[in-house]
Design a protein around this motif. Sequence first.
Motif, PDB file in Angstrom:
ATOM      1  N   VAL A 193      45.050  38.219  29.203  1.00 20.17           N
ATOM      2  CA  VAL A 193      45.355  39.572  29.662  1.00 20.17           C
ATOM      3  C   VAL A 193      45.022  40.568  28.545  1.00 20.17           C
ATOM      4  CG1 VAL A 193      47.096  41.137  30.589  1.00 20.17           C
ATOM      5  CG2 VAL A 193      47.185  38.712  31.170  1.00 20.17           C
ATOM      6  N   ILE A 194      45.352  40.217  27.309  1.00 22.15           N
ATOM      7  CA  ILE A 194      45.044  41.093  26.168  1.00 22.15           C
ATOM      8  C   ILE A 194      43.540  41.303  26.049  1.00 22.15           C
ATOM      9  CG2 ILE A 194      45.124  41.285  23.651  1.00 22.15           C
ATOM     10  CD1 ILE A 194      47.853  39.750  23.828  1.00 22.15           C
ATOM     11  N   THR A 195      42.758  40.249  26.231  1.00 24.24           N
ATOM     12  CA  THR A 195      41.304  40.368  26.148  1.00 24.24           C
ATOM     13  C   THR A 195      40.768  41.277  27.252  1.00 24.24           C
ATOM     14  OG1 THR A 195      41.133  38.190  25.122  1.00 24.24           O
ATOM     15  CG2 THR A 195      39.127  39.081  26.103  1.00 24.24           C
ATOM     16  N   TYR A 196      41.274  41.133  28.474  1.00 25.51           N
ATOM     17  CA  TYR A 196      40.863  42.033  29.559  1.00 25.51           C
ATOM     18  C   TYR A 196      41.268  43.473  29.239  1.00 25.51           C
ATOM     19  CZ  TYR A 196      39.353  38.430  32.859  1.00 25.51           C
ATOM     20  OH  TYR A 196      38.674  37.414  33.489  1.00 25.51           O
ATOM     21  N   ALA A 197      42.461  43.654  28.694  1.00 28.47           N
ATOM     22  CA  ALA A 197      42.928  45.002  28.343  1.00 28.47           C
ATOM     23  C   ALA A 197      42.032  45.618  27.271  1.00 28.47           C
ATOM     24  CB  ALA A 197      44.377  44.952  27.871  1.00 28.47           C
ATOM     25  N   ARG A 198      41.630  44.834  26.296  1.00 23.91           N
ATOM     26  CA  ARG A 198      40.723  45.336  25.256  1.00 23.91           C
ATOM     27  C   ARG A 198      39.376  45.712  25.855  1.00 23.91           C
ATOM     28  NH1 ARG A 198      42.741  41.105  20.871  1.00 23.91           N
ATOM     29  NH2 ARG A 198      44.175  42.463  19.769  1.00 23.91           N
ATOM     30  N   PHE A 199      38.871  44.874  26.747  1.00 25.18           N
ATOM     31  CA  PHE A 199      37.596  45.175  27.398  1.00 25.18           C
ATOM     32  C   PHE A 199      37.712  46.461  28.212  1.00 25.18           C
ATOM     33  CE2 PHE A 199      34.656  44.287  31.095  1.00 25.18           C
ATOM     34  CZ  PHE A 199      33.488  44.570  30.408  1.00 25.18           C
ATOM     35  N   HIS A 200      38.813  46.643  28.907  1.00 30.82           N
ATOM     36  CA  HIS A 200      39.039  47.841  29.710  1.00 30.82           C
ATOM     37  C   HIS A 200      39.030  49.101  28.852  1.00 30.82           C
ATOM     38  CE1 HIS A 200      41.790  50.838  31.583  1.00 30.82           C
ATOM     39  NE2 HIS A 200      41.028  50.581  32.637  1.00 30.82           N
ATOM     40  N   GLY A 201      39.670  49.036  27.692  1.00 31.11           N
ATOM     41  CA  GLY A 201      39.794  50.223  26.852  1.00 31.11           C
ATOM     42  C   GLY A 201      38.714  50.397  25.810  1.00 31.11           C
ATOM     43  N   TRP A 205      53.201  38.148  42.338  1.00 27.03           N
ATOM     44  CA  TRP A 205      54.125  38.805  41.427  1.00 27.03           C
ATOM     45  C   TRP A 205      53.349  39.852  40.646  1.00 27.03           C
ATOM     46  CZ3 TRP A 205      59.215  38.095  41.518  1.00 27.03           C
ATOM     47  CH2 TRP A 205      59.711  36.918  42.075  1.00 27.03           C
ATOM     48  N   PRO A 206      53.715  41.130  40.736  1.00 25.35           N
ATOM     49  CA  PRO A 206      53.068  42.129  39.889  1.00 25.35           C
ATOM     50  C   PRO A 206      53.455  41.861  38.432  1.00 25.35           C
ATOM     51  CG  PRO A 206      54.560  43.177  41.485  1.00 25.35           C
ATOM     52  CD  PRO A 206      54.712  41.705  41.622  1.00 25.35           C
ATOM     53  N   LEU A 207      52.486  41.868  37.543  1.00 34.65           N
ATOM     54  CA  LEU A 207      52.782  41.591  36.140  1.00 34.65           C
ATOM     55  C   LEU A 207      53.191  42.842  35.377  1.00 34.65           C
ATOM     56  CD1 LEU A 207      50.084  38.909  35.230  1.00 34.65           C
ATOM     57  CD2 LEU A 207      52.401  38.611  36.133  1.00 34.65           C
ATOM     58  N   ASP A 208      53.270  43.976  36.068  1.00 31.20           N
ATOM     59  CA  ASP A 208      53.669  45.223  35.408  1.00 31.20           C
ATOM     60  C   ASP A 208      55.183  45.397  35.368  1.00 31.20           C
ATOM     61  OD1 ASP A 208      54.291  45.844  38.039  1.00 31.20           O
ATOM     62  OD2 ASP A 208      52.871  47.489  38.198  1.00 31.20           O
ATOM     63  N   GLY A 209      55.943  44.385  35.802  1.00 29.80           N
ATOM     64  CA  GLY A 209      57.396  44.436  35.712  1.00 29.80           C
ATOM     65  C   GLY A 209      58.109  44.882  36.971  1.00 29.80           C
ATOM     66  N   ARG A 210      57.351  45.332  37.989  1.00 26.98           N
ATOM     67  CA  ARG A 210      58.013  45.703  39.245  1.00 26.98           C
ATOM     68  C   ARG A 210      58.709  44.479  39.832  1.00 26.98           C
ATOM     69  NH1 ARG A 210      53.598  47.345  42.902  1.00 26.98           N
ATOM     70  NH2 ARG A 210      52.249  46.477  41.315  1.00 26.98           N
ATOM     71  N   PRO A 211      59.873  44.665  40.435  1.00 31.85           N
ATOM     72  CA  PRO A 211      60.596  43.517  40.990  1.00 31.85           C
ATOM     73  C   PRO A 211      59.965  43.012  42.285  1.00 31.85           C
ATOM     74  CG  PRO A 211      61.767  45.545  41.479  1.00 31.85           C
ATOM     75  CD  PRO A 211      60.605  45.920  40.598  1.00 31.85           C
ATOM     76  N   GLU A 267      55.804  43.490  27.306  1.00 28.77           N
ATOM     77  CA  GLU A 267      56.214  43.674  25.911  1.00 28.77           C
ATOM     78  C   GLU A 267      55.074  44.094  24.997  1.00 28.77           C
ATOM     79  OE1 GLU A 267      58.119  40.041  24.770  1.00 28.77           O
ATOM     80  OE2 GLU A 267      59.787  40.348  26.144  1.00 28.77           O
ATOM     81  N   HIS A 268      53.852  43.804  25.337  1.00 27.71           N
ATOM     82  CA  HIS A 268      52.710  44.136  24.486  1.00 27.71           C
ATOM     83  C   HIS A 268      52.215  45.532  24.852  1.00 27.71           C
ATOM     84  CE1 HIS A 268      48.733  43.993  22.696  1.00 27.71           C
ATOM     85  NE2 HIS A 268      49.088  42.887  22.051  1.00 27.71           N
ATOM     86  N   PRO A 269      52.136  46.458  23.903  1.00 29.84           N
ATOM     87  CA  PRO A 269      51.762  47.842  24.238  1.00 29.84           C
ATOM     88  C   PRO A 269      50.407  47.964  24.940  1.00 29.84           C
ATOM     89  CG  PRO A 269      52.378  47.645  21.905  1.00 29.84           C
ATOM     90  CD  PRO A 269      52.399  46.276  22.485  1.00 29.84           C
ATOM     91  N   LEU A 270      49.423  47.181  24.506  1.00 40.36           N
ATOM     92  CA  LEU A 270      48.092  47.263  25.105  1.00 40.36           C
ATOM     93  C   LEU A 270      48.100  46.764  26.544  1.00 40.36           C
ATOM     94  CD1 LEU A 270      45.101  47.954  24.615  1.00 40.36           C
ATOM     95  CD2 LEU A 270      44.803  45.615  23.791  1.00 40.36           C
ATOM     96  N   THR A 271      48.753  45.633  26.794  1.00 40.50           N
ATOM     97  CA  THR A 271      48.763  45.089  28.155  1.00 40.50           C
ATOM     98  C   THR A 271      49.696  45.872  29.063  1.00 40.50           C
ATOM     99  OG1 THR A 271      50.401  43.428  27.510  1.00 40.50           O
ATOM    100  CG2 THR A 271      48.083  42.768  27.463  1.00 40.50           C
ATOM    101  N   GLU A 272      50.743  46.434  28.502  1.00 41.45           N
ATOM    102  CA  GLU A 272      51.648  47.267  29.301  1.00 41.45           C
ATOM    103  C   GLU A 272      50.887  48.472  29.860  1.00 41.45           C
ATOM    104  OE1 GLU A 272      56.086  49.099  28.861  1.00 41.45           O
ATOM    105  OE2 GLU A 272      54.743  49.322  27.135  1.00 41.45           O
ATOM    106  N   GLN A 273      50.115  49.134  29.011  1.00 42.90           N
ATOM    107  CA  GLN A 273      49.317  50.282  29.475  1.00 42.90           C
ATOM    108  C   GLN A 273      48.235  49.829  30.454  1.00 42.90           C
ATOM    109  OE1 GLN A 273      47.509  52.644  26.390  1.00 42.90           O
ATOM    110  NE2 GLN A 273      46.278  53.789  27.842  1.00 42.90           N
ATOM    111  N   PHE A 274      47.578  48.719  30.152  1.00 44.46           N
ATOM    112  CA  PHE A 274      46.547  48.167  31.029  1.00 44.46           C
ATOM    113  C   PHE A 274      47.109  47.906  32.426  1.00 44.46           C
ATOM    114  CE2 PHE A 274      44.479  44.118  32.522  1.00 44.46           C
ATOM    115  CZ  PHE A 274      43.232  44.643  32.817  1.00 44.46           C
ATOM    116  N   ALA A 275      48.306  47.282  32.497  1.00 47.50           N
ATOM    117  CA  ALA A 275      48.918  46.959  33.791  1.00 47.50           C
ATOM    118  C   ALA A 275      49.365  48.209  34.547  1.00 47.50           C
ATOM    119  CB  ALA A 275      50.096  46.008  33.591  1.00 47.50           C
TER     120      ALA A 275
END
Length: 163
Positions: free
Chosen positions: A54-62, A149-155, A117-125
Amino acid sequence: MRTRSGDGSAGGERALIADALLRYTRTSPTRAPLRAFVEVARATESSERLASKVITYARFHGHVPVAGRRGAGGDPTGLRPWQRSYAVFPRLLFVLTGAGPRALAQRVADLRAIVCEHPLTEQFAEEVAVGAAVLEEMEERGPSAAVWWPLDGRPGRCSWMEL
């Protein structure tokens, strides 16, 4: 999808290779051809390794290449590398299998916690739909059912189009 991205990670260039690229058409509220990156996790990698994807995808996105830097592939239009291929960044879908229901539920919980919990993936999600589902539940209820399951923390769970 295979790309190399000098994303600022400790390893320099990192290959980003999705297990599959899903092509689909949204019909409502407007018609649009869209894509989703699919990662199939067969319980052979740790939850931390899945989170690193997920971090790698987030880095690619940004990632914005530095113009004029040798090998940076800077785009004079200012487009990010992914915008050369996609109008909208594809959703990221994890399909989990290869373990019992309890272990797979724990892997989903781990992924959700790490992404939030990870700032980069939190923003990405917040910007890109990211979700996880168990293959056996998809086979039983259908991939469009509320098994994601949404990985952005929504229930709760939802359909993959509601991610």
